[in-house]
Design a protein around this motif. Structure first.
Motif, PDB file in Angstrom:
ATOM      1  N   UNK A 101       6.616   6.712   0.829  1.00  0.00           N
ATOM      2  CA  UNK A 101       6.199   7.462  -0.354  1.00  0.00           C
ATOM      3  C   UNK A 101       7.040   7.172  -1.569  1.00  0.00           C
ATOM      4  N   UNK A 102       8.104   6.394  -1.409  1.00  0.00           N
ATOM      5  CA  UNK A 102       8.964   6.012  -2.529  1.00  0.00           C
ATOM      6  C   UNK A 102       8.821   4.510  -2.776  1.00  0.00           C
ATOM      7  N   UNK A 103       8.184   4.136  -3.855  1.00  0.00           N
ATOM      8  CA  UNK A 103       8.053   2.719  -4.180  1.00  0.00           C
ATOM      9  C   UNK A 103       6.997   1.994  -3.375  1.00  0.00           C
ATOM     10  N   UNK A 104       6.228   2.753  -2.575  1.00  0.00           N
ATOM     11  CA  UNK A 104       5.170   2.106  -1.791  1.00  0.00           C
ATOM     12  C   UNK A 104       5.670   1.362  -0.584  1.00  0.00           C
ATOM     13  N   UNK A 105       6.721   1.854   0.054  1.00  0.00           N
ATOM     14  CA  UNK A 105       7.286   1.171   1.220  1.00  0.00           C
ATOM     15  C   UNK A 105       6.200   0.825   2.238  1.00  0.00           C
ATOM     16  N   UNK A 106       6.052  -0.456   2.555  1.00  0.00           N
ATOM     17  CA  UNK A 106       5.078  -1.029   3.486  1.00  0.00           C
ATOM     18  C   UNK A 106       3.633  -0.824   3.029  1.00  0.00           C
ATOM     19  N   UNK A 107       3.320   0.333   2.497  1.00  0.00           N
ATOM     20  CA  UNK A 107       1.955   0.636   2.068  1.00  0.00           C
ATOM     21  C   UNK A 107       1.514  -0.264   0.927  1.00  0.00           C
ATOM     22  N   UNK A 108       2.392  -0.497  -0.059  1.00  0.00           N
ATOM     23  CA  UNK A 108       2.033  -1.330  -1.214  1.00  0.00           C
ATOM     24  C   UNK A 108       1.678  -2.746  -0.771  1.00  0.00           C
ATOM     25  N   UNK A 109       2.437  -3.273   0.188  1.00  0.00           N
ATOM     26  CA  UNK A 109       2.160  -4.618   0.674  1.00  0.00           C
ATOM     27  C   UNK A 109       0.826  -4.664   1.401  1.00  0.00           C
ATOM     28  N   UNK A 116      -6.176  -3.801   6.095  1.00  0.00           N
ATOM     29  CA  UNK A 116      -6.790  -2.510   6.359  1.00  0.00           C
ATOM     30  C   UNK A 116      -6.334  -1.898   7.676  1.00  0.00           C
ATOM     31  N   UNK A 117      -6.034  -2.748   8.661  1.00  0.00           N
ATOM     32  CA  UNK A 117      -5.605  -2.237   9.952  1.00  0.00           C
ATOM     33  C   UNK A 117      -4.302  -1.459   9.880  1.00  0.00           C
ATOM     34  N   UNK A 118      -3.469  -1.796   8.910  1.00  0.00           N
ATOM     35  CA  UNK A 118      -2.190  -1.103   8.763  1.00  0.00           C
ATOM     36  C   UNK A 118      -2.345   0.210   8.002  1.00  0.00           C
ATOM     37  N   UNK A 119      -3.492   0.383   7.347  1.00  0.00           N
ATOM     38  CA  UNK A 119      -3.728   1.576   6.534  1.00  0.00           C
ATOM     39  C   UNK A 119      -4.643   2.576   7.216  1.00  0.00           C
ATOM     40  N   UNK A 120      -5.242   2.170   8.322  1.00  0.00           N
ATOM     41  CA  UNK A 120      -6.187   3.035   9.035  1.00  0.00           C
ATOM     42  C   UNK A 120      -5.448   3.920  10.030  1.00  0.00           C
ATOM     43  N   UNK A 121      -5.683   5.210   9.990  1.00  0.00           N
ATOM     44  CA  UNK A 121      -5.015   6.123  10.925  1.00  0.00           C
ATOM     45  C   UNK A 121      -5.326   5.775  12.374  1.00  0.00           C
ATOM     46  N   UNK A 126      -1.140   6.324  10.066  1.00  0.00           N
ATOM     47  CA  UNK A 126      -1.378   4.920   9.767  1.00  0.00           C
ATOM     48  C   UNK A 126      -0.353   4.048  10.495  1.00  0.00           C
ATOM     49  N   UNK A 127      -0.780   2.825  10.843  1.00  0.00           N
ATOM     50  CA  UNK A 127       0.078   1.912  11.596  1.00  0.00           C
ATOM     51  C   UNK A 127       1.353   1.585  10.833  1.00  0.00           C
ATOM     52  N   UNK A 128       1.248   1.409   9.501  1.00  0.00           N
ATOM     53  CA  UNK A 128       2.446   1.025   8.747  1.00  0.00           C
ATOM     54  C   UNK A 128       3.540   2.084   8.870  1.00  0.00           C
TER      55      UNK A 128
END
Length: 296
Positions: A101-109, A116-121, A126-128
């Motif tokens: 939640x700070x700077x988009x850790x892993x999520x931004x990438x 999409x697989x890393x962003x899907x619950x 979510x996997x990330x």
């Protein structure tokens, strides 16, 4: 028909290699690729686990080149962090989970590269987020820092200190600069996958994907100009993690040999608003009493 199917698959694999190598050459990256080193799946192209992940390593090294080793860096920390480091004699690497939640850790990438697989619950989250539990890091900055005032205020809490370390990572650790997402040219991985998509092929998914994402943040924290020391915990590997009552952490001993990273403390700078007498008094009771201290 079977022979024709095999020939078609071989030709497809070779075309994929040609596409990837064209992008690599355009970026000055030279890697020897073999069509049989890959698995072409429905939703992704991955490297075979029976071969060295040459393309994955090349992509990571190009996007986030390793800092030279050994490398002199700074670590800014507040009064509590200073006391913790000198009393324990170690630099503690904390999981990226603590910074989600700070700077988009892993999520931004993952978002920037359509992973999409890393962003899907899955199993509740979510996997990330799950991957973030096994990535342990410490935030460092180059010498000189890009914006010293920000470093003193945000990271040294106004009255803390700046440690000067000489860092020499072993193969099990990495020291790389953070890439800050901007609306400029795409990353090498994005270029590769754009070219594959244009040809109707699935994206390339590097084996090092979680480590790659750990060095990628959004532009909101660009002023930090971070260099990150990272250790990844593997299920079947060495696990040195401990717990401080609030979080797991990976300890890296200072001025002591270890298998992950040689870390030498060469100087301490007291914040312009800090208490030099207090810093000297704390150090006097530790094995760092001879480390040069400067400041007000």
């Amino acid at each position: 028909m079977m022979a024709m199917s095999v020939l078609d698959e071989t030709a497809r694999r070779q075309e994929i290699i040609n596409i990837v190598q064209t992008v690599l050459r355009d970026n000055g990256v030279h890697v020897t690729l073999n069509a049989m080193d890959f698995h072409v799946l429905e939703k992704a192209i991955i490297e075979s686990t029976s071969k060295p992940a040459g393309l994955s390593v090349a992509v990571l090294d190009f996007m986030f080149p390793r800092e030279r080793a050994p490398s002199t860096v700074y670590h800014y920390t507040g009064p509590d962090g200073f006391l913790g480091i000198v009393s324990s004699g170690e630099l503690r690497l904390y999981p990226i989970r603590n910074r989600l939640g700070q700077g988009g850790e892993l999520e931004a990438f993952a978002q920037a590269h359509s992973l999409d697989g890393y962003l899907t619950p899955s199993n509740g989250e979510e996997l990330y987020k799950s991957l973030s539990d096994d990535l342990f890091y410490a935030s460092l900055t180059r010498v000189p820092p890009k914006d010293p005032d920000i470093m003193w205020g945000a990271f040294a809490k106004g009255t803390g200190v700046r440690f000067e370390f000489v860092v020499n990572p072993k193969p099990a650790a990495e020291l790389r600069p953070v890439h800050y997402e901007q609306n400029k040219s795409p990353t090498l991985l994005k270029e590769i996958n754009n070219a594959l998509k244009k040809a109707g092929e699935p994206p390339f998914n590097p084996w090092t994907i979680s480590r790659i994402g750990a060095f990628y943040l959004n532009s909101t924290v660009e002023v930090e100009d971070e260099v990150r020391l990272l250790v990844k915990r593997y299920r079947d590997g060495i696990d040195l993690t401990q717990n401080d009552g609030k979080s797991d952490y990976w300890p890296v001993p200072i001025d002591q040999p270890n298998d992950f990273c040689d870390l030498q403390l060469t100087g301490i700078r007291v914040s312009p608003s800090g208490d030099r007498n207090h810093v000297d008094a704390v150090l006097a009771g530790t094995r760092f009493s001879k480390v040069p201290v400067t400041g007000p």
